[in-house]
Design a protein around this motif. Structure first.
Motif, mmCIF file in Angstrom:
data_model
loop_
_atom_site.group_PDB
_atom_site.id
_atom_site.type_symbol
_atom_site.label_atom_id
_atom_site.label_comp_id
_atom_site.label_asym_id
_atom_site.label_seq_id
_atom_site.Cartn_x
_atom_site.Cartn_y
_atom_site.Cartn_z
ATOM 1 N N LEU A 119 -46.507 20.903 57.392
ATOM 2 C CA LEU A 119 -45.241 19.808 56.177
ATOM 3 C C LEU A 119 -46.385 19.214 55.894
ATOM 4 O O LEU A 119 -46.642 18.938 54.701
ATOM 5 N N GLY A 120 -47.902 19.354 56.199
ATOM 6 C CA GLY A 120 -48.411 18.568 55.876
ATOM 7 C C GLY A 120 -49.751 18.939 54.600
ATOM 8 O O GLY A 120 -49.929 18.716 53.860
ATOM 9 N N LYS A 121 -50.114 20.659 55.457
ATOM 10 C CA LYS A 121 -49.944 21.471 54.399
ATOM 11 C C LYS A 121 -49.508 21.534 53.096
ATOM 12 O O LYS A 121 -50.105 21.436 51.989
ATOM 13 N N MET A 122 -47.992 21.428 53.299
ATOM 14 C CA MET A 122 -47.560 22.084 52.123
ATOM 15 C C MET A 122 -47.322 20.451 51.410
ATOM 16 O O MET A 122 -46.909 20.298 50.149
ATOM 17 N N SER A 123 -47.650 19.273 51.893
ATOM 18 C CA SER A 123 -47.144 18.228 51.005
ATOM 19 C C SER A 123 -48.745 18.426 50.244
ATOM 20 O O SER A 123 -48.368 18.040 49.810
ATOM 21 N N ALA A 124 -49.820 19.077 50.875
ATOM 22 C CA ALA A 124 -51.228 17.941 49.903
ATOM 23 C C ALA A 124 -50.945 19.874 48.811
ATOM 24 O O ALA A 124 -51.939 19.103 47.630
ATOM 25 N N ALA A 125 -50.288 20.621 48.786
ATOM 26 C CA ALA A 125 -50.231 21.892 48.141
ATOM 27 C C ALA A 125 -49.874 20.702 46.906
ATOM 28 O O ALA A 125 -50.203 21.686 45.866
ATOM 29 N N ALA A 126 -48.699 20.371 46.723
ATOM 30 C CA ALA A 126 -48.280 19.321 45.752
ATOM 31 C C ALA A 126 -49.085 18.988 45.054
ATOM 32 O O ALA A 126 -48.162 18.897 43.831
ATOM 33 N N VAL A 127 -49.980 18.605 45.405
ATOM 34 C CA VAL A 127 -50.322 17.095 44.997
ATOM 35 C C VAL A 127 -51.333 17.987 43.156
ATOM 36 O O VAL A 127 -51.891 19.319 43.428
ATOM 37 N N GLY A 128 -51.107 17.104 42.243
ATOM 38 C CA GLY A 128 -51.681 17.606 40.592
ATOM 39 C C GLY A 128 -51.034 19.119 40.138
ATOM 40 O O GLY A 128 -51.423 19.843 39.117
ATOM 41 N N ALA B 69 -43.899 15.584 42.250
ATOM 42 C CA ALA B 69 -44.554 14.151 41.997
ATOM 43 C C ALA B 69 -44.779 13.462 43.465
ATOM 44 O O ALA B 69 -45.943 12.851 43.993
ATOM 45 N N VAL B 70 -43.810 13.562 44.370
ATOM 46 C CA VAL B 70 -43.895 12.554 45.434
ATOM 47 C C VAL B 70 -44.397 13.277 46.887
ATOM 48 O O VAL B 70 -44.700 12.857 47.982
ATOM 49 N N GLY B 71 -44.944 14.342 46.540
ATOM 50 C CA GLY B 71 -45.910 15.057 47.632
ATOM 51 C C GLY B 71 -44.090 15.973 49.039
ATOM 52 O O GLY B 71 -45.122 16.208 49.860
ATOM 53 N N LEU B 72 -43.343 16.005 48.454
ATOM 54 C CA LEU B 72 -42.471 15.970 49.670
ATOM 55 C C LEU B 72 -42.326 17.427 49.857
ATOM 56 O O LEU B 72 -41.884 18.466 48.505
ATOM 57 N N PRO B 73 -42.332 17.914 50.903
ATOM 58 C CA PRO B 73 -42.452 19.770 50.822
ATOM 59 C C PRO B 73 -40.711 20.132 51.132
ATOM 60 O O PRO B 73 -40.101 19.352 50.663
ATOM 61 N N ALA B 74 -40.194 21.606 50.266
ATOM 62 C CA ALA B 74 -38.970 21.644 49.661
ATOM 63 C C ALA B 74 -38.834 22.982 49.913
ATOM 64 O O ALA B 74 -39.444 23.893 50.364
ATOM 65 N N VAL B 75 -37.603 23.475 50.156
ATOM 66 C CA VAL B 75 -37.176 24.753 49.538
ATOM 67 C C VAL B 75 -35.997 24.446 48.937
ATOM 68 O O VAL B 75 -35.367 24.275 49.423
ATOM 69 N N PHE B 76 -36.600 25.346 48.089
ATOM 70 C CA PHE B 76 -35.634 25.688 46.940
ATOM 71 C C PHE B 76 -35.072 26.454 46.908
ATOM 72 O O PHE B 76 -34.181 27.239 47.539
ATOM 73 N N VAL B 77 -33.120 25.850 46.630
ATOM 74 C CA VAL B 77 -31.877 26.869 46.814
ATOM 75 C C VAL B 77 -31.230 26.967 44.769
ATOM 76 O O VAL B 77 -30.888 26.200 44.856
ATOM 77 N N PRO B 78 -32.452 27.874 44.221
ATOM 78 C CA PRO B 78 -31.892 28.057 42.640
ATOM 79 C C PRO B 78 -30.432 28.424 42.260
ATOM 80 O O PRO B 78 -29.741 28.915 43.385
ATOM 81 N N LEU B 79 -29.647 27.327 41.834
ATOM 82 C CA LEU B 79 -28.492 28.029 41.176
ATOM 83 C C LEU B 79 -28.353 29.261 40.589
ATOM 84 O O LEU B 79 -28.751 29.468 39.504
ATOM 85 N N PRO B 80 -27.733 29.944 41.361
ATOM 86 C CA PRO B 80 -27.237 31.797 41.149
ATOM 87 C C PRO B 80 -27.031 31.827 39.297
ATOM 88 O O PRO B 80 -26.928 33.186 38.970
ATOM 89 N N HIS B 81 -26.008 30.821 39.141
ATOM 90 C CA HIS B 81 -25.493 31.220 37.542
ATOM 91 C C HIS B 81 -27.266 30.748 36.235
ATOM 92 O O HIS B 81 -27.656 30.292 36.976
ATOM 93 N N GLY B 82 -26.400 31.076 35.259
ATOM 94 C CA GLY B 82 -27.202 30.844 33.941
ATOM 95 C C GLY B 82 -28.330 31.991 33.734
ATOM 96 O O GLY B 82 -28.351 33.406 33.937
ATOM 97 N N ASN B 83 -29.396 32.007 33.210
ATOM 98 C CA ASN B 83 -30.644 32.550 32.457
ATOM 99 C C ASN B 83 -31.704 32.714 34.049
ATOM 100 O O ASN B 83 -33.124 32.587 33.542
ATOM 101 N N GLY B 84 -31.331 31.809 34.716
ATOM 102 C CA GLY B 84 -32.367 32.350 36.150
ATOM 103 C C GLY B 84 -33.174 30.971 35.721
ATOM 104 O O GLY B 84 -34.590 31.126 36.292
ATOM 105 N N GLU B 85 -32.905 30.089 34.739
ATOM 106 C CA GLU B 85 -34.064 28.987 34.901
ATOM 107 C C GLU B 85 -34.768 28.139 35.967
ATOM 108 O O GLU B 85 -36.268 27.864 36.241
#
Length: 397
Positions: A356-365, A299-315
């Motif tokens: 980073l600018g391109k990644m931020s724009a990609a978050a829109v929508g 929502a805020v358009g912040l580029p991210a590196v996501f590190v999913p929690l390794p437990h649970g059902n992969g959500e």
């Protein structure tokens, strides 16, 4: 024990005030059930805020458990909190499973007493330990609205959806009957955030250098050891590259980071109370990928590196996929995260303003910025139907 009894007394006084207001006919009473973790509580609070914007005369009461994070977050936002016994559902056959029916019966009884006392017109559940007794207590008596943020719903919401008046979900493909995609309710401080306009103030607030790239790191409300170890272990490489760091390590963790002469500030904090300012201060975030986190970051358009929690059902990996596929984020498996990975992947990225600018724009929508008010209208419609019908005095099962 003294603190819990005190909390019970305070919550009861606040709820009594809500009930009194309802008795005067001031407006509908909305009960939200989303205790336990920030992922359940924050959408509930975003909904509560939206309800109050649309109906300032409405009463909002939250259900929670004695040890949940809601004891800090909900009173701080000005809403009454009623504590009920949690119903933790064991994942494996144990003695706890045999005792579960008695626990459910007691919790449902206590929850029903709360709903009667506050004069509930609608119950809105967001999953978690407190949602199941809320659904069972309201069944056949008070309209229920279920909100599920994840693509894989939890057991409480699977049960609640079976007899809910409306079922709202955060993403398409969520397997609940009658599911309507509304997105995840977010705070207005997030959906209206002007990152560029707040940048200078945000960096001053946290003691960060005003003119260098900044990496934001957090692992959820309790922190994440693997993120803490990997990023702090790359402190020299981050400093050498001229990167500042704002690192929320979790209130139960400690983080010792060596300072390097001439390098930008590396600021460790236990917890981020002002996430809006944290997002505004950052150029890139490295974090878990809970549904709420992904929604806010997108929502805020912040580029991210996501590190999913390794437990649970992969959500958590499922949560991150839309942002990754849109080009707004990268995904790193928890087992592959290390100081070396931070050095080779994160450092070049956070210092590449064009990318980073391109990644931020990609978050829109990617998100649903109006999810809070869409859900609030749904909830108020059900509350109005119940109030106009004069409530259901017949009792439930």
């Amino acid at each position: 024990m003294t603190e819990e009894r005190s909390g019970d007394a305070t919550a009861s006084r606040e709820a009594a005030g809500s009930a009194a207001g309802h008795a005067r006919g001031s407006g509908p009473t909305v009960v939200v059930a989303g205790g336990g973790t920030a992922g359940h509580i924050e959408p509930a609070l975003a909904l509560a805020d939206a309800v109050k914007r649309l109906r300032p005369d409405a009463n909002v009461v939250a259900l929670g458990t004695p040890r949940g994070l809601e004891n800090q977050l909900i009173p701080a936002r000005g809403y009454g909190l009623e504590l009920v016994p949690p119903v933790p559902l064991p994942r494996k056959p144990t003695m706890e499973l045999l005792r579960l029916p008695l626990k459910v019966r007691d919790s449902v009884k206590r929850t029903r007493q709360v709903l009667d006392r506050v004069g509930a017109d609608v119950v809105v559940g967001f999953g978690g330990y407190v949602a199941l007794p809320a659904y069972l207590a309201a069944r056949g008596r008070i309209p229920i609205v279920v909100h599920e943020a994840n693509k894989h719903p939890g057991l409480a919401n699977k049960v609640g959806a079976r007899f809910a008046a409306r079922v709202a979900v955060g993403v398409r493909g969520t397997p609940l009957p009658g599911a309507e995609v509304v997105g995840i309710p977010l705070r207005r401080t997030i959906t209206t955030l002007d990152r560029a306009g707040l940048r200078a103030r945000a960096r001053q607030h946290f003691g960060l250098d005003p003119d260098v790239p900044v990496l934001l790191v957090f692992g959820g409300s309790q922190g994440a050891r693997s993120l803490n170890t990997a990023v702090s272990g790359a402190a020299r490489e981050l400093a050498d590259a001229g990167v500042g760091v704002l690192h929320a390590h979790g209130p139960k963790n400690t983080l010792a980071v060596r300072e390097f002469d001439g390098g930008p500030a590396y600021v460790p904090v236990p917890y981020l109370e002002r996430m809006d300012l944290a997002y505004a201060a950052a150029d890139l975030v490295l974090c878990r990928s809970g549904a709420m986190t992904v929604a806010e970051v997108s929502a805020v358009g912040l580029p991210a590196v996501f590190v999913p929690l390794p437990h649970g059902n992969g959500e958590q990996e499922l949560n991150a996929r839309p942002a990754v596929e849109a080009g707004a984020a990268l995904l790193v498996e928890d087992e592959r995260l290390s100081p070396a990975k931070v050095s080779e992947l994160v450092v070049p990225l956070v210092t590449d303003a064009e990318r980073l600018g391109k990644m931020s724009a990609a978050a829109v929508g990617l998100g649903h910025r109006e999810a809070d008010e869409v859900l609030a209208r749904m909830v108020l419609e059900q509350a109005g139907s119940h109030a106009n019908a004069g409530g259901n005095e017949a009792g439930g099962p």
